[in-house]
Design an enzyme around this catalytic site. Structure first.
Site, PDB file in Angstrom:
ATOM      1  N   LYS A  35       0.829  -1.203   0.000  1.00 58.53           N
ATOM      2  CA  LYS A  35       0.000   0.000   0.000  1.00 58.53           C
ATOM      3  C   LYS A  35       0.865   1.255   0.000  1.00 58.53           C
ATOM      4  O   LYS A  35       0.593   2.206  -0.743  1.00 58.53           O
ATOM      5  CB  LYS A  35      -0.926   0.000   1.223  1.00 58.53           C
ATOM      6  N   THR A 122     -12.799   5.004  15.387  1.00 59.89           N
ATOM      7  CA  THR A 122     -14.013   4.899  16.196  1.00 59.89           C
ATOM      8  C   THR A 122     -13.804   3.829  17.249  1.00 59.89           C
ATOM      9  O   THR A 122     -13.606   2.656  16.924  1.00 59.89           O
ATOM     10  CB  THR A 122     -15.225   4.544  15.309  1.00 59.89           C
ATOM     11  N   ARG A 154     -18.433  11.538   5.596  1.00 58.46           N
ATOM     12  CA  ARG A 154     -19.313  10.728   4.747  1.00 58.46           C
ATOM     13  C   ARG A 154     -18.520  10.267   3.533  1.00 58.46           C
ATOM     14  O   ARG A 154     -17.909  11.092   2.842  1.00 58.46           O
ATOM     15  CB  ARG A 154     -20.506  11.542   4.272  1.00 58.46           C
ATOM     16  N   LYS A 207     -19.435  10.058  19.139  1.00 55.47           N
ATOM     17  CA  LYS A 207     -19.331   9.382  17.842  1.00 55.47           C
ATOM     18  C   LYS A 207     -20.369   8.275  17.707  1.00 55.47           C
ATOM     19  O   LYS A 207     -21.100   8.194  16.707  1.00 55.47           O
ATOM     20  CB  LYS A 207     -17.919   8.817  17.667  1.00 55.47           C
ATOM     21  N   LEU A 253     -33.587  10.997   5.757  1.00 52.60           N
ATOM     22  CA  LEU A 253     -34.983  10.571   5.676  1.00 52.60           C
ATOM     23  C   LEU A 253     -35.296  10.131   4.250  1.00 52.60           C
ATOM     24  O   LEU A 253     -36.246  10.594   3.633  1.00 52.60           O
ATOM     25  CB  LEU A 253     -35.915  11.716   6.102  1.00 52.60           C
ATOM     26  N   GLY A 256     -35.347   3.380   1.503  1.00 50.30           N
ATOM     27  CA  GLY A 256     -34.547   2.547   0.616  1.00 50.30           C
ATOM     28  C   GLY A 256     -34.393   1.140   1.149  1.00 50.30           C
ATOM     29  O   GLY A 256     -35.198   0.680   1.967  1.00 50.30           O
ATOM     30  N   CYS A 263     -19.647   2.075   8.821  1.00 43.60           N
ATOM     31  CA  CYS A 263     -19.876   2.715  10.119  1.00 43.60           C
ATOM     32  C   CYS A 263     -21.168   2.278  10.797  1.00 43.60           C
ATOM     33  O   CYS A 263     -21.123   1.730  11.906  1.00 43.60           O
ATOM     34  CB  CYS A 263     -19.881   4.242   9.957  1.00 43.60           C
ATOM     35  N   LYS A 324     -23.387   2.957  -1.124  1.00 48.73           N
ATOM     36  CA  LYS A 324     -23.858   4.288  -1.489  1.00 48.73           C
ATOM     37  C   LYS A 324     -23.065   4.730  -2.704  1.00 48.73           C
ATOM     38  O   LYS A 324     -22.048   4.128  -3.054  1.00 48.73           O
ATOM     39  CB  LYS A 324     -23.677   5.283  -0.331  1.00 48.73           C
TER      40      LYS A 324
END
Length: 437
Positions: A35, A122, A154, A207, A253, A256, A263, A324
């Site tokens: 990496k 987290t 996000r 969180k 809201l 789906g 997360c 997403k």
């Protein structure tokens, strides 16, 4: 400021590149030699819009570097951020903190001078206490403050979220630590981003509470969508009607197939386990998780119903695989249980995703991957829109109808209007909207 970022995953790489863009000197550290070598060649291991250019710009400016050896970057650093993975632990869904603790021990061995060690990963409440204990046990002479600085990025909008945040939460009660963290985030003052200082455990709790609440909003509107279908209401208008109340807000809201990603599933599970450890019942969060898991599988039944109740021998085209748009992340993606359910019902599945197919092949090996939406739809008995990529928002409906075996579309993201689909000659199913709504 000189910053060492331990971990070059999603959080570490985005945070490191953005800090460098603020003008700080940042070294990102990772044990994965392949990496690091790829990053030196300018190859970005994750898909995030704008990240490749941001990394390249700051590497050229000599503000951003990559290495597998943390000793010098940590020794030189004003702040060391721990941004390693905390996946769900196999068997009990607790957050696996082994990478965090291993990093803390290795960091401790290289500390020189006053340093702030920051948990960016987290982590459950109380993890900062254990990180501090490990550092002091490993290096009793270390002049160190351990702080918490949770991320709220996000995927698909991470760079903007970092540079224009709603808030920056820093968990430390130490004045020296507050000063260093204030200096690091000072460039954000032009954006008037509120820098919120709390106790360390409070920051860790913020969180988890934030992600659990957002997951709750998604699950709530999904249940309202199910009821809307039955009573003849339009869930999109319901969501707008309640979202315009500023006590509720419009974000998250959107009905789906359920939430996924790196997360929400992981953090809701971890929060439930934390609560159980302290003999507290989080009934709402437990219900959110259970409803979401059931919903993903139920989407396959929705497709079956659109085809008269049987998928045996039918070909289903699936558009969108990632959890997403604008990411290649397949972690807990709703497409996985959906496709698995379709296969279990006897269907053949073809799929297309603009960037996520390589990642998807490890999760869904027994389907056919296509080069675009139209080759995916060719010969299909039904087409299912799973991820709301912009590429799927203006499909050529006439072309689709010509190439499909049956003109049936199941739109799990409500990106088309029922009246437009009816005019185009499609049998159209969406989420939370009946034909008369």
């Amino acid at each position: 400021m000189r910053i060492a970022m331990i971990g070059t995953g999603y959080v570490g790489l985005v945070s490191g590149a953005c800090f460098a863009d603020f003008g700080h000197e940042v070294t990102c550290v990772d044990k994965d030699e392949k990496k690091i070598a790829a990053l030196h060649r300018g190859e970005i291991p994750i898909y995030e819009p704008g990240l490749d250019e941001l990394v390249a710009t700051n590497v050229r400016a000599k503000r951003l570097d990559f290495t597998t050896d943390l000793s010098k970057p940590v020794a030189d650093a004003d702040a060391v951020f721990i941004a390693v993975g905390t996946p769900s632990r196999r068997g009990d869904s607790h957050a696996d903190l082994s990478y965090v603790y291993a990093a803390a021990k290795e960091i401790a061995q290289s500390l020189t001078g006053f340093t702030v060690v920051v948990t960016k990963s987290t982590v459950p409440v109380g993890t900062g206490d254990e990180v501090e204990r490990i550092i002091r046990e490993t290096n009793p002479k270390a002049d160190v403050v351990v702080a918490s600085n949770p991320e709220f990025l996000r995927e698909g909008a991470a760079i903007r979220d970092f540079k224009f945040p709603d808030r920056v939460v820093v968990g430390t009660s130490d004045e020296r630590g507050r000063k260093v963290m204030g200096d690091i985030y000072r460039p954000l003052s032009l954006n008037q981003a509120p820098l919120m200082f709390t106790a360390r455990r409070t920051a860790e709790m913020i969180k988890y509470a934030a992600n659990a609440f957002l997951a709750t909003k998604i699950t709530f509107i999904n249940e309202i969508a199910d009821l809307s279908e039955k009573v003849g209401a339009n869930v999109q208008e319901v969501a707008r009607g309640i979202g315009l109340d500023n006590r509720i807000g419009t974000k998250f809201l959107h009905a789906g197939p359920g939430f996924g990603g790196s997360c929400f599933p992981k953090d809701t599970k971890a929060l439930i386990k934390i609560a159980q450890d302290y003999d507290v019942n989080l009934r709402i969060v437990e219900s959110v998780l259970a409803v979401n898991e059931n919903r993903k599988r139920a989407m396959a039944r929705k497709v079956s119903q659109a085809l008269g109740g049987s998928l045996r021998g039918k070909t289903i085209a699936v558009l969108g695989l990632t959890f997403k748009p604008d990411t290649d992340d397949m972690r807990d993606a709703p497409s996985i249980p959906l496709v698995t359910g379709l296969l279990d019902m006897g269907a053949k599945v073809k799929a297309f995703d603009p960037v996520g197919m390589e990642q998807a092949k490890g999760e869904l090996p027994n389907i056919t991957y296509c080069e675009d939406a139209y080759s995916c739809a060719q010969g299909a008995d039904a087409l299912v829109i799973v991820t709301e990529w912009v590429q799927f928002r203006a499909l050529d409906l006439d072309r689709l109808k010509t190439t499909m075996a049956q003109p049936i579309i199941v739109d799990l993201r409500n990106i088309y209007r029922p009246e437009d689909m009816a005019a185009a000659g499609f049998t159209y199913e969406s989420v939370g909207r009946s034909p008369q709504a």
